[in-house]
Design a protein around this motif. Structure first.
Motif, PDB file in Angstrom:
ATOM      1  N   ARG A  42      -7.792  10.467  -8.528  1.00  9.90           N
ATOM      2  CA  ARG A  42      -8.898   9.570  -8.904  1.00  9.90           C
ATOM      3  C   ARG A  42      -9.180   8.526  -7.826  1.00  9.90           C
ATOM      4  NH1 ARG A  42      -6.093  10.008 -13.593  1.00  9.90           N
ATOM      5  NH2 ARG A  42      -5.247   7.913 -13.439  1.00  9.90           N
ATOM      6  N   VAL A  43      -8.224   8.281  -6.939  1.00  7.80           N
ATOM      7  CA  VAL A  43      -8.458   7.313  -5.851  1.00  7.80           C
ATOM      8  C   VAL A  43      -9.293   8.008  -4.777  1.00  7.80           C
ATOM      9  CG1 VAL A  43      -7.434   5.762  -4.169  1.00  7.80           C
ATOM     10  CG2 VAL A  43      -6.310   6.106  -6.382  1.00  7.80           C
ATOM     11  N   GLN A  44     -10.538   7.553  -4.672  1.00  3.86           N
ATOM     12  CA  GLN A  44     -11.507   8.189  -3.781  1.00  3.86           C
ATOM     13  C   GLN A  44     -11.550   7.566  -2.391  1.00  3.86           C
ATOM     14  OE1 GLN A  44     -13.563  10.900  -5.082  1.00  3.86           O
ATOM     15  NE2 GLN A  44     -11.816  10.680  -6.456  1.00  3.86           N
ATOM     16  N   ALA A  45     -11.130   6.306  -2.291  1.00  5.68           N
ATOM     17  CA  ALA A  45     -11.192   5.615  -0.999  1.00  5.68           C
ATOM     18  C   ALA A  45     -10.224   4.438  -1.001  1.00  5.68           C
ATOM     19  CB  ALA A  45     -12.613   5.116  -0.731  1.00  5.68           C
ATOM     20  N   LEU A  46      -9.794   4.087   0.195  1.00  2.86           N
ATOM     21  CA  LEU A  46      -8.964   2.901   0.415  1.00  2.86           C
ATOM     22  C   LEU A  46      -9.763   1.912   1.246  1.00  2.86           C
ATOM     23  CD1 LEU A  46      -5.714   4.723   1.622  1.00  2.86           C
ATOM     24  CD2 LEU A  46      -6.226   3.965  -0.705  1.00  2.86           C
ATOM     25  N   VAL A  47      -9.627   0.637   0.920  1.00  3.96           N
ATOM     26  CA  VAL A  47     -10.249  -0.413   1.724  1.00  3.96           C
ATOM     27  C   VAL A  47      -9.152  -1.400   2.096  1.00  3.96           C
ATOM     28  CG1 VAL A  47     -12.003  -2.206   1.835  1.00  3.96           C
ATOM     29  CG2 VAL A  47     -12.451  -0.124   0.516  1.00  3.96           C
ATOM     30  N   CYS A  48      -8.943  -1.564   3.388  1.00  2.00           N
ATOM     31  CA  CYS A  48      -7.877  -2.424   3.901  1.00  2.00           C
ATOM     32  C   CYS A  48      -8.514  -3.680   4.482  1.00  2.00           C
ATOM     33  CB  CYS A  48      -7.073  -1.684   4.959  1.00  2.00           C
ATOM     34  SG  CYS A  48      -6.367  -0.144   4.324  1.00  2.00           S
ATOM     35  N   ILE A  49      -8.315  -4.806   3.803  1.00  2.00           N
ATOM     36  CA  ILE A  49      -8.915  -6.075   4.200  1.00  2.00           C
ATOM     37  C   ILE A  49      -7.853  -6.914   4.913  1.00  2.00           C
ATOM     38  CG2 ILE A  49     -10.079  -8.167   3.381  1.00  2.00           C
ATOM     39  CD1 ILE A  49     -11.679  -5.622   2.793  1.00  2.00           C
ATOM     40  N   ALA A  50      -7.977  -7.034   6.244  1.00  2.00           N
ATOM     41  CA  ALA A  50      -6.968  -7.769   7.025  1.00  2.00           C
ATOM     42  C   ALA A  50      -5.578  -7.359   6.554  1.00  2.00           C
ATOM     43  CB  ALA A  50      -7.166  -9.275   6.888  1.00  2.00           C
ATOM     44  N   ALA A  51      -5.326  -6.057   6.584  1.00  2.00           N
ATOM     45  CA  ALA A  51      -4.146  -5.505   5.909  1.00  2.00           C
ATOM     46  C   ALA A  51      -3.270  -4.663   6.817  1.00  2.00           C
ATOM     47  CB  ALA A  51      -4.596  -4.648   4.722  1.00  2.00           C
ATOM     48  N   PHE A  52      -2.007  -4.582   6.415  1.00  2.00           N
ATOM     49  CA  PHE A  52      -1.086  -3.623   7.016  1.00  2.00           C
ATOM     50  C   PHE A  52      -1.357  -2.253   6.417  1.00  2.00           C
ATOM     51  CE2 PHE A  52       1.396  -7.593   7.321  1.00  2.00           C
ATOM     52  CZ  PHE A  52       1.616  -7.597   8.692  1.00  2.00           C
ATOM     53  N   THR A  53      -1.278  -1.219   7.250  1.00  2.00           N
ATOM     54  CA  THR A  53      -1.374   0.157   6.761  1.00  2.00           C
ATOM     55  C   THR A  53      -0.226   0.952   7.376  1.00  2.00           C
ATOM     56  OG1 THR A  53      -2.997   0.640   8.499  1.00  2.00           O
ATOM     57  CG2 THR A  53      -3.857   0.138   6.308  1.00  2.00           C
TER      58      THR A  53
END
Length: 197
Positions: A42-53
């Motif tokens: 169900r998770v279609q996209a990730l959005v990383c806001i000033a984030a570690f990945t």
């Protein structure tokens, strides 16, 4: 913000209770917690806001040290907190007098003072814990890079976004970009939503 595996498990349980498609947004340490999306169709996209990945077996502390530019270490005060079952852990609190400059330089002074007083300390264990599987390897991602960030160096943000194949937006903003530039953050999230349709 006590342990990456525990925080990821908690988020995984929240995601399991959501009906319909999800665009998962993570800020800062929360980018690592996005590993909770692994295996969730169900998770279609990730959005990383000033984030570690992080990738598997990487930690936030390791990624922050990979590139120069972070001044966070000079602004934190370690303090002890009790662990469940006994013993103590160490958490980091940003010095209130340094918070505005370090985290929220483009936020009004009164708002930054409130943020400093209400901050949630992060356990050093959470920053040092190695990540599990990376959701960005199988889920499309977007990254908002904050070029005036004093926590996550912009070079680190660009490197992580490039590795993840993220669609990148850059903005001249502090780490507290959701407060200082909410319209930019909202646009990046809405772009991710539109891309899933």
């Amino acid at each position: 913000m006590r342990g990456l595996a525990a925080d990821t498990a908690c988020l995984r349980s929240v995601l399991a209770a959501v009906d319909g498609p999800v665009v998962l947004v993570g800020h800062s340490y929360g980018g690592g917690v996005s590993g909770a999306a692994v295996g969730n169709s169900r998770v279609q996209a990730l959005v990383c806001i000033a984030a570690f990945t992080p990738d598997k077996s990487e930690s936030a502390a390791e990624l922050a040290a990979k590139f120069s530019g972070s001044t966070l270490g000079d602004t934190v005060n370690p303090q002890s907190y009790p662990l469940p079952g006994g013993g103590t852990g160490t958490e980091l609190v940003i010095d209130r007098a340094k918070f505005h400059r370090q985290i929220a330089a483009d936020v009004p002074t009164a708002d930054a003072a409130f943020m400093a007083a209400a901050q949630r300390p992060v356990a050093t264990a959470a920053l040092e814990e190695k990540a599990g599987k990376a959701a960005w390897k199988t889920i499309p991602s977007r990254a908002l890079i904050t070029t005036a960030d004093k926590n996550i160096p912009p070079a680190a943000g660009r490197w992580m976004a490039r590795r993840a194949g993220s669609h990148v937006t850059e903005v001249d903003a502090s780490h507290a970009v959701a407060v200082s530039r909410p319209a930019v953050v909202a646009d990046v999230i809405l772009d991710a939503v539109r891309a899933t349709r």
